[in-house]
Motif scaffolding. Sequence first.
Motif, short mmCIF file in Angstrom:
data_model
loop_
_atom_site.label_atom_id
_atom_site.label_comp_id
_atom_site.label_asym_id
_atom_site.label_seq_id
_atom_site.Cartn_x
_atom_site.Cartn_y
_atom_site.Cartn_z
N ARG A 1 17.26 22.34 64.62
CA ARG A 1 17.29 21.00 65.07
C ARG A 1 15.84 20.80 65.68
NH1 ARG A 1 22.35 23.14 65.77
NH2 ARG A 1 22.12 24.58 67.46
N GLY A 2 15.12 21.88 65.72
CA GLY A 2 13.64 21.55 65.99
C GLY A 2 12.82 20.57 65.07
N TYR A 3 13.17 20.74 63.78
CA TYR A 3 12.70 20.15 62.84
C TYR A 3 12.74 18.41 62.87
CZ TYR A 3 11.93 24.09 60.21
OH TYR A 3 11.56 25.60 59.94
N ASN A 4 12.00 17.68 62.30
CA ASN A 4 12.30 16.26 62.47
C ASN A 4 13.62 15.74 61.94
OD1 ASN A 4 11.47 15.17 59.90
ND2 ASN A 4 9.26 15.68 60.41
N ASP A 5 13.71 14.44 62.04
CA ASP A 5 14.94 14.05 61.34
C ASP A 5 14.88 13.96 59.79
OD1 ASP A 5 16.19 13.58 63.89
OD2 ASP A 5 15.80 11.44 64.20
N GLN A 6 13.83 13.36 59.40
CA GLN A 6 13.79 13.39 58.02
C GLN A 6 13.82 14.87 57.21
OE1 GLN A 6 9.86 11.75 56.41
NE2 GLN A 6 10.74 11.86 54.38
N ILE A 7 13.36 15.82 57.89
CA ILE A 7 13.51 17.18 57.09
C ILE A 7 14.97 17.61 57.32
CG2 ILE A 7 12.97 19.52 57.33
CD1 ILE A 7 9.97 18.66 58.13
N GLN A 8 15.38 17.37 58.33
CA GLN A 8 16.98 17.68 58.68
C GLN A 8 17.55 16.67 57.72
OE1 GLN A 8 18.42 17.79 62.70
NE2 GLN A 8 16.41 17.88 63.34
N ASP A 9 17.53 15.52 57.56
CA ASP A 9 18.12 14.68 56.51
C ASP A 9 18.38 15.31 55.07
OD1 ASP A 9 19.14 13.14 58.54
OD2 ASP A 9 17.87 11.46 58.15
N CYS A 10 16.81 15.52 54.74
CA CYS A 10 16.61 16.08 53.29
C CYS A 10 17.39 17.49 53.10
CB CYS A 10 15.20 16.03 53.07
SG CYS A 10 14.21 14.76 52.95
N PHE A 11 17.13 18.59 54.03
CA PHE A 11 17.93 19.64 53.73
C PHE A 11 19.35 19.52 53.78
CE2 PHE A 11 19.84 23.47 55.62
CZ PHE A 11 19.50 24.43 54.90
N LEU A 12 20.13 18.57 54.60
CA LEU A 12 21.58 18.28 54.69
C LEU A 12 21.87 17.66 53.31
CD1 LEU A 12 22.14 17.79 58.55
CD2 LEU A 12 22.54 19.84 57.07
N SER A 13 21.24 16.88 52.82
CA SER A 13 21.47 16.16 51.69
C SER A 13 21.42 17.21 50.45
CB SER A 13 20.49 15.23 51.35
OG SER A 13 20.70 14.46 50.11
N GLY A 14 20.56 18.09 50.71
CA GLY A 14 20.60 19.21 49.60
C GLY A 14 21.83 20.21 49.67
N VAL A 15 22.35 20.30 51.02
CA VAL A 15 23.47 21.11 51.23
C VAL A 15 24.62 20.28 50.48
CG1 VAL A 15 24.86 22.26 52.87
CG2 VAL A 15 22.58 22.54 53.00
N PHE A 16 24.81 19.17 50.99
CA PHE A 16 25.84 18.38 50.44
C PHE A 16 25.88 18.10 48.95
CE2 PHE A 16 27.34 14.43 48.78
CZ PHE A 16 28.76 14.37 49.25
N ASP A 17 24.68 18.18 48.06
CA ASP A 17 24.60 18.02 46.75
C ASP A 17 24.90 19.44 46.26
OD1 ASP A 17 23.53 15.57 46.69
OD2 ASP A 17 21.45 16.34 46.40
N LYS A 18 24.93 20.66 46.99
CA LYS A 18 25.19 21.87 46.34
C LYS A 18 26.70 22.04 46.57
CE LYS A 18 23.02 24.68 45.01
NZ LYS A 18 22.70 25.08 43.57
N SER A 19 27.28 21.40 47.69
CA SER A 19 28.64 21.55 47.81
C SER A 19 29.42 20.71 46.78
CB SER A 19 29.22 21.13 49.07
OG SER A 19 28.96 19.62 49.48
N GLU A 20 28.93 19.66 46.45
CA GLU A 20 29.28 18.72 45.31
C GLU A 20 29.26 19.45 43.91
OE1 GLU A 20 30.81 15.13 45.43
OE2 GLU A 20 30.94 16.07 47.38
N SER A 21 28.27 20.06 43.77
CA SER A 21 28.14 21.12 42.49
C SER A 21 29.29 22.09 42.57
CB SER A 21 26.85 21.58 42.37
OG SER A 21 26.55 22.53 41.36
#
Length: 78
Positions: free
Chosen positions: A37-57
Amino acid sequence: MAEKKTFSDLSQELATALQQLSASLVIIHGAGGDSFRGYNDQIQDCFLSGVFDKSESCCRLAEALESALVGNSEEVAL
């Protein structure tokens, strides 16, 4: 043309993807979450987008494996 994969291929891919997803979630859960949560919003969003993509996979792999098992086919097209 769709790529053909065996049960073993699908199972291994799903196991690997789930391990990667689990490792990603460890980073954002509990004590690791405070750091995340110390990372900026863009980094958090990109990371969470990757986690979402992995879950979809993982879902697609599980569905393909289920379809192959129900159809009792040796290979399945992805």
